[in-house]
Write a protein that holds these residues in place. Structure first.
Motif, PDB file in Angstrom:
ATOM      1  N   LEU A 163      -6.237  -8.706  -2.877  1.00 19.67           N
ATOM      2  CA  LEU A 163      -6.099  -8.116  -1.580  1.00 19.67           C
ATOM      3  C   LEU A 163      -4.694  -8.727  -0.853  1.00 19.67           C
ATOM      4  CD1 LEU A 163      -7.751  -7.347   1.173  1.00 19.67           C
ATOM      5  CD2 LEU A 163      -8.484  -9.140   2.195  1.00 19.67           C
ATOM      6  N   LEU A 164      -4.529 -10.016  -1.518  1.00 19.83           N
ATOM      7  CA  LEU A 164      -2.849 -10.337  -0.067  1.00 19.83           C
ATOM      8  C   LEU A 164      -1.947  -9.238  -1.077  1.00 19.83           C
ATOM      9  CD1 LEU A 164      -1.076 -11.323   1.506  1.00 19.83           C
ATOM     10  CD2 LEU A 164      -1.072 -13.685  -1.008  1.00 19.83           C
ATOM     11  N   CYS A 165      -1.768  -9.039  -2.114  1.00 17.53           N
ATOM     12  CA  CYS A 165      -1.251  -7.997  -3.094  1.00 17.53           C
ATOM     13  C   CYS A 165      -0.647  -6.408  -2.426  1.00 17.53           C
ATOM     14  CB  CYS A 165      -1.126  -8.547  -4.799  1.00 17.53           C
ATOM     15  SG  CYS A 165      -0.936  -9.895  -5.654  1.00 17.53           S
ATOM     16  N   MET A 166      -2.181  -6.574  -2.605  1.00 17.24           N
ATOM     17  CA  MET A 166      -2.100  -4.397  -1.777  1.00 17.24           C
ATOM     18  C   MET A 166      -2.144  -4.601  -0.029  1.00 17.24           C
ATOM     19  SD  MET A 166      -5.875  -3.225  -3.284  1.00 17.24           S
ATOM     20  CE  MET A 166      -7.381  -4.485  -3.218  1.00 17.24           C
ATOM     21  N   THR A 167      -1.777  -5.417   0.713  1.00 22.83           N
ATOM     22  CA  THR A 167      -1.621  -5.821   1.673  1.00 22.83           C
ATOM     23  C   THR A 167       0.082  -5.510   1.789  1.00 22.83           C
ATOM     24  OG1 THR A 167      -3.952  -7.028   2.354  1.00 22.83           O
ATOM     25  CG2 THR A 167      -1.831  -6.534   4.222  1.00 22.83           C
ATOM     26  N   VAL A 168       1.174  -6.687   1.092  1.00 26.61           N
ATOM     27  CA  VAL A 168       2.372  -6.510   0.926  1.00 26.61           C
ATOM     28  C   VAL A 168       2.372  -5.521   0.467  1.00 26.61           C
ATOM     29  CG1 VAL A 168       3.729  -7.602   0.395  1.00 26.61           C
ATOM     30  CG2 VAL A 168       1.860  -9.137   0.656  1.00 26.61           C
ATOM     31  N   PHE A 169       2.179  -4.430  -0.175  1.00 26.45           N
ATOM     32  CA  PHE A 169       2.348  -3.149  -0.860  1.00 26.45           C
ATOM     33  C   PHE A 169       2.292  -2.143  -0.212  1.00 26.45           C
ATOM     34  CE2 PHE A 169       1.686   0.547  -3.014  1.00 26.45           C
ATOM     35  CZ  PHE A 169       2.561   0.838  -4.017  1.00 26.45           C
ATOM     36  N   PHE A 170       0.669  -1.654   0.868  1.00 28.24           N
ATOM     37  CA  PHE A 170       1.078  -1.163   2.405  1.00 28.24           C
ATOM     38  C   PHE A 170       1.958  -1.116   3.187  1.00 28.24           C
ATOM     39  CE2 PHE A 170      -1.402   0.007   6.009  1.00 28.24           C
ATOM     40  CZ  PHE A 170      -1.061   1.559   5.505  1.00 28.24           C
ATOM     41  N   VAL A 171       2.204  -2.690   3.755  1.00 27.27           N
ATOM     42  CA  VAL A 171       3.454  -2.385   4.503  1.00 27.27           C
ATOM     43  C   VAL A 171       4.288  -2.283   4.299  1.00 27.27           C
ATOM     44  CG1 VAL A 171       4.025  -4.891   5.594  1.00 27.27           C
ATOM     45  CG2 VAL A 171       1.636  -4.598   5.842  1.00 27.27           C
ATOM     46  N   GLY A 172       5.111  -2.520   2.775  1.00 25.05           N
ATOM     47  CA  GLY A 172       5.945  -2.775   2.631  1.00 25.05           C
ATOM     48  C   GLY A 172       6.309  -0.808   2.316  1.00 25.05           C
ATOM     49  N   THR A 173       5.704   0.104   1.784  1.00 27.09           N
ATOM     50  CA  THR A 173       5.521   1.283   1.695  1.00 27.09           C
ATOM     51  C   THR A 173       5.466   1.963   3.423  1.00 27.09           C
ATOM     52  OG1 THR A 173       4.011   0.969  -0.339  1.00 27.09           O
ATOM     53  CG2 THR A 173       4.224   2.981   0.656  1.00 27.09           C
ATOM     54  N   ILE A 174       4.396   1.694   3.587  1.00 30.74           N
ATOM     55  CA  ILE A 174       4.537   2.398   5.313  1.00 30.74           C
ATOM     56  C   ILE A 174       6.407   1.609   5.509  1.00 30.74           C
ATOM     57  CG2 ILE A 174       4.157   1.783   7.852  1.00 30.74           C
ATOM     58  CD1 ILE A 174       2.198   3.351   6.461  1.00 30.74           C
ATOM     59  N   LEU A 175       7.064   0.420   6.061  1.00 34.09           N
ATOM     60  CA  LEU A 175       8.279  -0.112   5.884  1.00 34.09           C
ATOM     61  C   LEU A 175       9.087   1.462   5.164  1.00 34.09           C
ATOM     62  CD1 LEU A 175       7.945  -3.767   6.642  1.00 34.09           C
ATOM     63  CD2 LEU A 175       8.125  -2.115   8.553  1.00 34.09           C
ATOM     64  N   PHE A 176       9.101   1.286   3.871  1.00 36.00           N
ATOM     65  CA  PHE A 176       9.923   1.813   3.032  1.00 36.00           C
ATOM     66  C   PHE A 176       9.953   3.222   3.971  1.00 36.00           C
ATOM     67  CE2 PHE A 176      10.988   5.425  -0.090  1.00 36.00           C
ATOM     68  CZ  PHE A 176      12.704   4.481  -0.572  1.00 36.00           C
ATOM     69  N   VAL A 177       8.694   4.324   4.367  1.00 29.30           N
ATOM     70  CA  VAL A 177       9.086   5.086   5.128  1.00 29.30           C
ATOM     71  C   VAL A 177       9.337   5.432   5.966  1.00 29.30           C
ATOM     72  CG1 VAL A 177       6.910   7.414   5.405  1.00 29.30           C
ATOM     73  CG2 VAL A 177       6.815   6.097   3.462  1.00 29.30           C
ATOM     74  N   PHE A 178       9.040   4.411   7.262  1.00 30.56           N
ATOM     75  CA  PHE A 178       9.868   4.276   8.427  1.00 30.56           C
ATOM     76  C   PHE A 178      11.072   4.468   8.656  1.00 30.56           C
ATOM     77  CE2 PHE A 178       5.482   5.553   8.805  1.00 30.56           C
ATOM     78  CZ  PHE A 178       5.035   6.769   9.768  1.00 30.56           C
ATOM     79  N   ARG A 179      12.061   4.114   8.000  1.00 31.04           N
ATOM     80  CA  ARG A 179      13.386   3.489   7.471  1.00 31.04           C
ATOM     81  C   ARG A 179      13.510   3.965   8.699  1.00 31.04           C
ATOM     82  NH1 ARG A 179      12.973   5.094   2.885  1.00 31.04           N
ATOM     83  NH2 ARG A 179      15.596   5.910   1.792  1.00 31.04           N
ATOM     84  N   PRO A 180      14.863   4.255   9.024  1.00 32.95           N
ATOM     85  CA  PRO A 180      15.687   4.290   9.599  1.00 32.95           C
ATOM     86  C   PRO A 180      16.609   4.867   8.160  1.00 32.95           C
ATOM     87  CG  PRO A 180      16.590   2.480  10.508  1.00 32.95           C
ATOM     88  CD  PRO A 180      15.171   2.336   9.346  1.00 32.95           C
ATOM     89  N   GLY A 181      16.940   6.902   8.720  1.00 36.52           N
ATOM     90  CA  GLY A 181      17.330   7.840   7.491  1.00 36.52           C
ATOM     91  C   GLY A 181      16.784   8.214   6.678  1.00 36.52           C
ATOM     92  N   ALA A 182      15.443   7.609   6.226  1.00 31.00           N
ATOM     93  CA  ALA A 182      14.473   8.358   5.940  1.00 31.00           C
ATOM     94  C   ALA A 182      14.229  10.173   6.041  1.00 31.00           C
ATOM     95  CB  ALA A 182      12.834   7.902   5.465  1.00 31.00           C
ATOM     96  N   LYS A 183      14.272  10.623   7.209  1.00 27.92           N
ATOM     97  CA  LYS A 183      13.386  12.504   7.414  1.00 27.92           C
ATOM     98  C   LYS A 183      14.692  12.907   7.171  1.00 27.92           C
ATOM     99  CE  LYS A 183      12.904  14.302  11.652  1.00 27.92           C
ATOM    100  NZ  LYS A 183      12.789  14.753  12.911  1.00 27.92           N
TER     101      LYS A 183
END
Length: 53
Positions: free
Chosen positions: A16-36
């Motif tokens: 559960l911890l690994c999946m949560t960290v992966f999910f949060v990392g994916t969200i941060l990667f998608v919404f990072r500056p320059g991603a658009k």
């Protein structure tokens, strides 16, 4: 210990911890500056070689 019990305990704790960290990392990667800009460039790839002959 049975395999099922060991896997269930892993999934309940570290899994559960690994999946949560992966999910949060994916969200941060998608919404990072320059991603658009990069997402728009990737979206145009299929239309790049489209020619009206």
């Amino acid at each position: 210990m049975e395999t099922y019990t060991a896997l269930r305990q892993f999934a309940d704790s570290w899994g559960l911890l690994c999946m949560t960290v992966f999910f949060v990392g994916t969200i941060l990667f998608v919404f990072r500056p320059g991603a658009k800009v990069r997402a728009q460039e990737a979206a145009m790839i299929p239309l790049k070689d489209d020619h009206d002959d």
